[in-house]
Design a protein around this motif. Structure first.
Motif, mmCIF file in Angstrom:
data_model
loop_
_atom_site.group_PDB
_atom_site.id
_atom_site.type_symbol
_atom_site.label_atom_id
_atom_site.label_comp_id
_atom_site.label_asym_id
_atom_site.label_seq_id
_atom_site.Cartn_x
_atom_site.Cartn_y
_atom_site.Cartn_z
ATOM 1 N N PHE A 156 0.826 -1.205 0.000
ATOM 2 C CA PHE A 156 0.000 0.000 0.000
ATOM 3 C C PHE A 156 0.864 1.261 0.000
ATOM 4 O O PHE A 156 0.580 2.230 -0.725
ATOM 5 C CB PHE A 156 -0.946 -0.029 1.204
ATOM 6 C CG PHE A 156 -1.862 1.156 1.282
ATOM 7 C CD1 PHE A 156 -2.833 1.367 0.317
ATOM 8 C CD2 PHE A 156 -1.765 2.048 2.337
ATOM 9 C CE1 PHE A 156 -3.686 2.460 0.397
ATOM 10 C CE2 PHE A 156 -2.610 3.139 2.420
ATOM 11 C CZ PHE A 156 -3.570 3.345 1.452
ATOM 12 N N ILE A 157 1.935 1.255 0.779
ATOM 13 C CA ILE A 157 2.851 2.404 0.815
ATOM 14 C C ILE A 157 3.448 2.645 -0.573
ATOM 15 O O ILE A 157 3.490 3.783 -1.051
ATOM 16 C CB ILE A 157 3.951 2.199 1.874
ATOM 17 C CG1 ILE A 157 3.350 2.312 3.279
ATOM 18 C CG2 ILE A 157 5.096 3.194 1.685
ATOM 19 C CD1 ILE A 157 4.266 1.840 4.399
ATOM 20 N N TYR A 158 3.904 1.578 -1.226
ATOM 21 C CA TYR A 158 4.480 1.741 -2.564
ATOM 22 C C TYR A 158 3.435 2.183 -3.584
ATOM 23 O O TYR A 158 3.720 3.002 -4.464
ATOM 24 C CB TYR A 158 5.196 0.469 -3.025
ATOM 25 C CG TYR A 158 6.543 0.318 -2.357
ATOM 26 C CD1 TYR A 158 7.564 1.228 -2.608
ATOM 27 C CD2 TYR A 158 6.791 -0.710 -1.468
ATOM 28 C CE1 TYR A 158 8.793 1.121 -1.980
ATOM 29 C CE2 TYR A 158 8.023 -0.831 -0.838
ATOM 30 C CZ TYR A 158 9.016 0.083 -1.095
ATOM 31 O OH TYR A 158 10.240 -0.027 -0.468
ATOM 32 N N LEU A 159 2.210 1.687 -3.479
ATOM 33 C CA LEU A 159 1.150 2.141 -4.378
ATOM 34 C C LEU A 159 0.890 3.636 -4.211
ATOM 35 O O LEU A 159 0.764 4.372 -5.205
ATOM 36 C CB LEU A 159 -0.148 1.366 -4.123
ATOM 37 C CG LEU A 159 -0.191 -0.072 -4.591
ATOM 38 C CD1 LEU A 159 -1.498 -0.725 -4.147
ATOM 39 C CD2 LEU A 159 -0.036 -0.166 -6.094
ATOM 40 N N CYS A 160 0.833 4.075 -2.966
ATOM 41 C CA CYS A 160 0.645 5.507 -2.710
ATOM 42 C C CYS A 160 1.814 6.312 -3.270
ATOM 43 O O CYS A 160 1.616 7.365 -3.889
ATOM 44 C CB CYS A 160 0.504 5.778 -1.219
ATOM 45 S SG CYS A 160 -1.053 5.244 -0.494
ATOM 46 N N SER A 161 3.008 5.811 -3.079
ATOM 47 C CA SER A 161 4.204 6.497 -3.551
ATOM 48 C C SER A 161 4.196 6.659 -5.070
ATOM 49 O O SER A 161 4.480 7.734 -5.603
ATOM 50 C CB SER A 161 5.447 5.715 -3.100
ATOM 51 O OG SER A 161 6.611 6.295 -3.620
ATOM 52 N N ILE A 162 3.872 5.589 -5.765
ATOM 53 C CA ILE A 162 3.833 5.637 -7.238
ATOM 54 C C ILE A 162 2.722 6.573 -7.698
ATOM 55 O O ILE A 162 2.926 7.399 -8.598
ATOM 56 C CB ILE A 162 3.678 4.217 -7.818
ATOM 57 C CG1 ILE A 162 4.948 3.390 -7.524
ATOM 58 C CG2 ILE A 162 3.401 4.268 -9.324
ATOM 59 C CD1 ILE A 162 4.786 1.889 -7.724
ATOM 60 N N ALA A 163 1.558 6.473 -7.083
ATOM 61 C CA ALA A 163 0.452 7.370 -7.439
ATOM 62 C C ALA A 163 0.848 8.827 -7.215
ATOM 63 O O ALA A 163 0.571 9.694 -8.059
ATOM 64 C CB ALA A 163 -0.791 7.024 -6.621
ATOM 65 N N ASN A 164 1.513 9.109 -6.108
ATOM 66 C CA ASN A 164 1.938 10.478 -5.812
ATOM 67 C C ASN A 164 2.878 11.016 -6.876
ATOM 68 O O ASN A 164 2.802 12.193 -7.250
ATOM 69 C CB ASN A 164 2.618 10.543 -4.449
ATOM 70 C CG ASN A 164 1.653 10.387 -3.293
ATOM 71 O OD1 ASN A 164 0.441 10.491 -3.458
ATOM 72 N ND2 ASN A 164 2.191 10.112 -2.121
ATOM 73 N N ARG A 165 3.771 10.194 -7.370
ATOM 74 C CA ARG A 165 4.738 10.650 -8.374
ATOM 75 C C ARG A 165 4.063 11.034 -9.687
ATOM 76 O O ARG A 165 4.598 11.811 -10.453
ATOM 77 C CB ARG A 165 5.812 9.592 -8.583
ATOM 78 C CG ARG A 165 6.850 9.648 -7.464
ATOM 79 C CD ARG A 165 7.768 8.440 -7.476
ATOM 80 N NE ARG A 165 8.867 8.606 -6.555
ATOM 81 C CZ ARG A 165 8.782 8.645 -5.237
ATOM 82 N NH1 ARG A 165 7.606 8.575 -4.666
ATOM 83 N NH2 ARG A 165 9.847 8.779 -4.487
ATOM 84 N N TYR A 166 2.889 10.469 -9.939
ATOM 85 C CA TYR A 166 2.134 10.805 -11.148
ATOM 86 C C TYR A 166 0.939 11.705 -10.843
ATOM 87 O O TYR A 166 0.068 11.892 -11.696
ATOM 88 C CB TYR A 166 1.671 9.525 -11.853
ATOM 89 C CG TYR A 166 2.795 8.776 -12.516
ATOM 90 C CD1 TYR A 166 3.390 9.262 -13.680
ATOM 91 C CD2 TYR A 166 3.279 7.600 -11.974
ATOM 92 C CE1 TYR A 166 4.428 8.582 -14.286
ATOM 93 C CE2 TYR A 166 4.315 6.907 -12.572
ATOM 94 C CZ TYR A 166 4.886 7.407 -13.734
ATOM 95 O OH TYR A 166 5.916 6.718 -14.331
ATOM 96 N N SER A 167 0.875 12.225 -9.622
ATOM 97 C CA SER A 167 -0.226 13.098 -9.186
ATOM 98 C C SER A 167 -1.590 12.449 -9.413
ATOM 99 O O SER A 167 -2.542 13.086 -9.864
ATOM 100 C CB SER A 167 -0.164 14.450 -9.910
ATOM 101 O OG SER A 167 1.049 15.098 -9.599
ATOM 102 N N ILE A 168 -1.667 11.160 -9.084
ATOM 103 C CA ILE A 168 -2.914 10.418 -9.223
ATOM 104 C C ILE A 168 -3.611 10.375 -7.866
ATOM 105 O O ILE A 168 -3.025 9.966 -6.872
ATOM 106 C CB ILE A 168 -2.651 8.992 -9.746
ATOM 107 C CG1 ILE A 168 -2.126 9.064 -11.180
ATOM 108 C CG2 ILE A 168 -3.915 8.126 -9.658
ATOM 109 C CD1 ILE A 168 -1.612 7.750 -11.720
#
Length: 105
Positions: free
Chosen positions: A74-86
């Protein structure tokens, strides 16, 4: 140290992960690195599930319990989403609207 609200929303989790990465020095990691790390955590989840289901596993394998591994993912999913402003909440809602129109059986 970042903090979470008592009943955090998905947006709160995304904000928290962003702040957490800055505090821990991970904010400059590229997306490809995050994706590789996510894959590694998924592997650790599979090992934890194997153990929970009584499937033989190398006793020297590194993994935590299922809840820990899901949290790491979940942390990595949030991190990746944040990098793409999703906005994950909006992305989920949008995807479910598409899924409702699909035939599943």
């Amino acid at each position: 140290m970042p903090t979470l609200e008592s009943k955090p929303t998905l947006a709160d989790f995304q904000r928290y992960v962003s702040e957490l990465e800055v505090e821990r020095g991970f904010s400059d990691q590229p997306v490809k690195d995050k994706c590789v790390l996510l894959g590694e955590e998924v592997g650790e989840l599979f090992k934890a599930v194997r153990k929970a289901e009584g499937i033989a596993i190398d006793p020297n394998s590194k993994f935590g319990d299922i809840g820990d591994e899901l949290s790491d993912i979940f942390i990595y999913l949030c991190s990746i989403a944040n990098r793409y402003s999703i906005d994950l909440e909006q992305a989920f809602i949008s995807k479910e609207e598409k899924n409702k129109k699909r035939t599943w059986r």
